[in-house]
Write an enzyme that holds these catalytic residues in place. Sequence first.
Site, PDB file in Angstrom:
ATOM      1  N   HIS A  83     -25.187 -35.393 -16.009  1.00  0.00           N
ATOM      2  CA  HIS A  83     -25.975 -34.813 -15.003  1.00  0.00           C
ATOM      3  C   HIS A  83     -26.599 -33.734 -14.996  1.00  0.00           C
ATOM      4  CE1 HIS A  83     -23.049 -32.326 -12.910  1.00  0.00           C
ATOM      5  NE2 HIS A  83     -22.186 -32.991 -13.348  1.00  0.00           N
ATOM      6  N   ASP A  85     -27.826 -32.026 -12.143  1.00  0.00           N
ATOM      7  CA  ASP A  85     -27.780 -31.001 -11.076  1.00  0.00           C
ATOM      8  C   ASP A  85     -26.661 -30.287 -11.017  1.00  0.00           C
ATOM      9  OD1 ASP A  85     -26.569 -33.666 -10.955  1.00  0.00           O
ATOM     10  OD2 ASP A  85     -26.025 -33.161  -8.658  1.00  0.00           O
ATOM     11  N   ASP A 116     -19.990 -27.446 -16.263  1.00  0.00           N
ATOM     12  CA  ASP A 116     -20.291 -28.605 -15.589  1.00  0.00           C
ATOM     13  C   ASP A 116     -21.643 -28.719 -15.323  1.00  0.00           C
ATOM     14  OD1 ASP A 116     -20.126 -30.794 -13.962  1.00  0.00           O
ATOM     15  OD2 ASP A 116     -19.225 -29.734 -12.007  1.00  0.00           O
ATOM     16  N   GLU A 150     -25.592 -36.110  -9.135  1.00  0.00           N
ATOM     17  CA  GLU A 150     -24.176 -36.404  -9.333  1.00  0.00           C
ATOM     18  C   GLU A 150     -23.258 -35.664  -8.379  1.00  0.00           C
ATOM     19  OE1 GLU A 150     -20.107 -36.265 -11.001  1.00  0.00           O
ATOM     20  OE2 GLU A 150     -21.568 -34.594 -10.673  1.00  0.00           O
ATOM     21  N   GLU A 151     -23.625 -34.436  -8.199  1.00  0.00           N
ATOM     22  CA  GLU A 151     -22.605 -33.611  -7.493  1.00  0.00           C
ATOM     23  C   GLU A 151     -22.463 -33.955  -5.984  1.00  0.00           C
ATOM     24  OE1 GLU A 151     -20.767 -31.691  -8.666  1.00  0.00           O
ATOM     25  OE2 GLU A 151     -21.356 -30.712 -10.539  1.00  0.00           O
ATOM     26  N   GLU A 178     -18.449 -37.303 -18.501  1.00  0.00           N
ATOM     27  CA  GLU A 178     -17.689 -35.929 -18.525  1.00  0.00           C
ATOM     28  C   GLU A 178     -16.161 -36.054 -17.874  1.00  0.00           C
ATOM     29  OE1 GLU A 178     -18.992 -33.311 -15.213  1.00  0.00           O
ATOM     30  OE2 GLU A 178     -19.492 -35.142 -14.028  1.00  0.00           O
ATOM     31  N   HIS A 375     -17.370 -25.536 -10.662  1.00  0.00           N
ATOM     32  CA  HIS A 375     -17.588 -25.152  -9.333  1.00  0.00           C
ATOM     33  C   HIS A 375     -17.185 -23.761  -8.915  1.00  0.00           C
ATOM     34  CE1 HIS A 375     -18.260 -29.798  -8.250  1.00  0.00           C
ATOM     35  NE2 HIS A 375     -18.731 -29.345  -9.302  1.00  0.00           N
TER      36      HIS A 375
END
Length: 403
Positions: A83, A85, A116, A150-151, A178, A375
């Site tokens: 992804h 984003d 990530d 995706e997030e 992932e 994150h």
Amino acid sequence: MSSDTDEQKFRDDQAVANFRRYLRTPAVHPNPNYADTVKFLVEQAEEIGLQHRTYEYFAGKPVLVLTWIGQEPQLQSVLFNNHMDVVPVDEKEWLHKPFDAVIDENGDIHGRGAQDMRSTSIQYLEAIRRLKKDGVKPRRTVHVVFMPDEEIGGFHGMVAFAASADFKSLNVGFAVDEAFPNEDDVFNIANAEKTTWQFRVHCSGQPGHGSQLYDDTAGEKVEFVLDKFYGYRKAMVEKIQDQRAEESDVISINLTQIQGGVQANVIPDELVLTFDCRLPVHTDVEEWEVTLMKWCKEAGEGVWIEYMQKNPLSAVTKLDETNQYWVAFKKAAEKMNLKLKVKTLIGVTDIRHVRALGIPAIGFSALYNTPNLEHKDNEFLNINIFLKGIQIYYNLMPAIANA
């Protein structure tokens, strides 16, 4: 004529430069702009010699598919998903600006998305670049797919794509996505994911002046609900601490939001608690829902649940001799002396929507001996780990594509 060492240094320098360039094209929530990111990725595809196509099921939410045509394109293809984003940042908490891709004296590359999952994205592409330069031609077609949003659940990305004729036309037989960075030298393989339930518990009661001790207030019901939910949560934490269970084997539940009230001296007629709950693949969901409803009923009149997400349990990909892709993956990993551990991923990724179609899929990360900073503030990845990951995919990709 340049030596092999010079050639390797050129390849490594190119890969690191591309990783840093990618980190500098942020598509960051809450308002990700994917234009610069897609432009960079299309440039990479054209340099490497990959076909590319962009789909847009929702305005401003591009799905980019890069394709390496195999020698037997009629066979089912292999998909490597990722992804574009990234989650928001609080810049004042960072040692380095989160989108400058600074390299420090330890060789750590700092940036939001370093783990990530923009490192993995570039590892995919650099592995293919090297394979093509080395004359490798896979049997099966390989697709590298870049997803938006995706997030925040993938509803404008993978959810729409997986349901489309465009996805069906790829004829995917196996997919890789992932997983969390591996904090030691054991590589986790996720063949399933915990399932997300998110819900609001509405607690209504007697309103009035803040100086009065009324019965049946919303606050008393909140206390009861929190006591039940967090008592259960404490029992799950103790199971993990006592090594009677792994985190992937227990139901997790967390309070994430509290809403309600009009001002400090008014007892509200309703308070609302929002919970994030993750269910293991073996959960009896009917029994769990009965338990939730029982706790709400015991809290008193006017306590009820509003579901925001109530997903079905994750499909589980078989990792045995019946899965030819897994057999090929495992053999390639063993040749590299990678230690593998199969487990359920405690978070959720886009690949759950592919797995739900009956397509075998795994989560995997080539990042190891790396603290998990996904994150979190000051996310970084060491250059050497990043480069070793490229070599891991260099070996894994053709092994799977030749299955």
